[in-house]
Design a protein around this motif. Structure first.
Motif, mmCIF file in Angstrom:
data_model
loop_
_atom_site.group_PDB
_atom_site.id
_atom_site.type_symbol
_atom_site.label_atom_id
_atom_site.label_comp_id
_atom_site.label_asym_id
_atom_site.label_seq_id
_atom_site.Cartn_x
_atom_site.Cartn_y
_atom_site.Cartn_z
ATOM 1 N N SER A 6 -0.528 19.007 -1.297
ATOM 2 C CA SER A 6 0.278 18.207 -0.374
ATOM 3 C C SER A 6 1.765 18.291 -0.724
ATOM 4 C CB SER A 6 -0.199 16.752 -0.409
ATOM 5 O OG SER A 6 0.604 15.940 0.397
ATOM 6 N N GLU A 23 -1.152 9.737 -4.020
ATOM 7 C CA GLU A 23 -0.070 8.763 -3.880
ATOM 8 C C GLU A 23 -0.605 7.339 -3.785
ATOM 9 O OE1 GLU A 23 -0.416 11.588 -2.202
ATOM 10 O OE2 GLU A 23 1.522 12.600 -2.001
ATOM 11 N N HIS A 76 -3.348 11.651 1.230
ATOM 12 C CA HIS A 76 -2.479 10.972 0.259
ATOM 13 C C HIS A 76 -3.252 10.139 -0.770
ATOM 14 C CE1 HIS A 76 0.442 11.711 3.600
ATOM 15 N NE2 HIS A 76 1.085 12.230 2.560
ATOM 16 N N HIS A 111 -7.274 5.429 2.458
ATOM 17 C CA HIS A 111 -6.534 5.832 1.261
ATOM 18 C C HIS A 111 -7.311 5.549 -0.018
ATOM 19 C CE1 HIS A 111 -3.295 5.521 4.294
ATOM 20 N NE2 HIS A 111 -3.035 6.700 3.780
#
Length: 155
Positions: A33, A129, A126, A15
């Motif tokens: 996404s 995020e 992601h 990540h």
């Protein structure tokens, strides 16, 4: 959102953005996404439509039986003939709509999003995020750890 440091209090490697990936790419992949997540939700509603419509059709069996038992054979026959097993759109039951959606829209969308993440971010999912989490969490707070293995998360 900028690069996240390599420190032990940050996101795991999966990540963390690769060095060559810029802010614009992270934002663009985040938007892609989010769009796919919206299509996922639409797909879920389509499955709910499929299941609810199928349930309604099966429930008609009881209505037909009860109409017959109540002496309304003509209405029972009409419900049986006109509604039970009826196409929901010309030539289609709901399972065929779900199959067409999956094949025509959802699967190509999902595959393209996966390809974009693989090509533009070394397959790291992601990133947007993960960086948002880093920007919003309180370092040192037991409920704001960077990773599942960063602490107990209790308390």
């Amino acid at each position: 959102m900028g690069d996240v440091g390599e420190g032990g209090d940050g996101p795991d490697l999966a990540h963390r953005r690769p060095g060559q990936v810029g802010d614009g790419t992270v934002r663009a992949l985040g938007a892609l996404s989010r769009a796919l997540e919206t299509a996922e939700r639409a797909r879920g509603h389509l499955y709910a439509f499929h299941q609810l419509t199928g349930g309604a059709d099966l429930a008609l069996d009881e209505a037909v039986e009860l109409l017959r038992e109540a002496g309304h054979a003509e209405w029972a026959e009409r419900v049986q003939r006109e509604i039970v097993g009826r196409n929901v759109i010309p030539g289609h039951w709901t399972f065929q709509i779900v199959e067409a959606y999956n094949r025509t829209y959802y699967e190509p969308f999902r595959d393209l999003e996966r390809e974009a993440v693989a090509d533009l971010a070394e397959g790291r999912d992601h990133l947007y995020e993960a960086e948002m989490k880093e920007a919003r969490r309180t370092r040192g707070h037991p409920q704001h750890t960077a990773r599942p293995d960063s602490g107990t998360g209790q308390g």
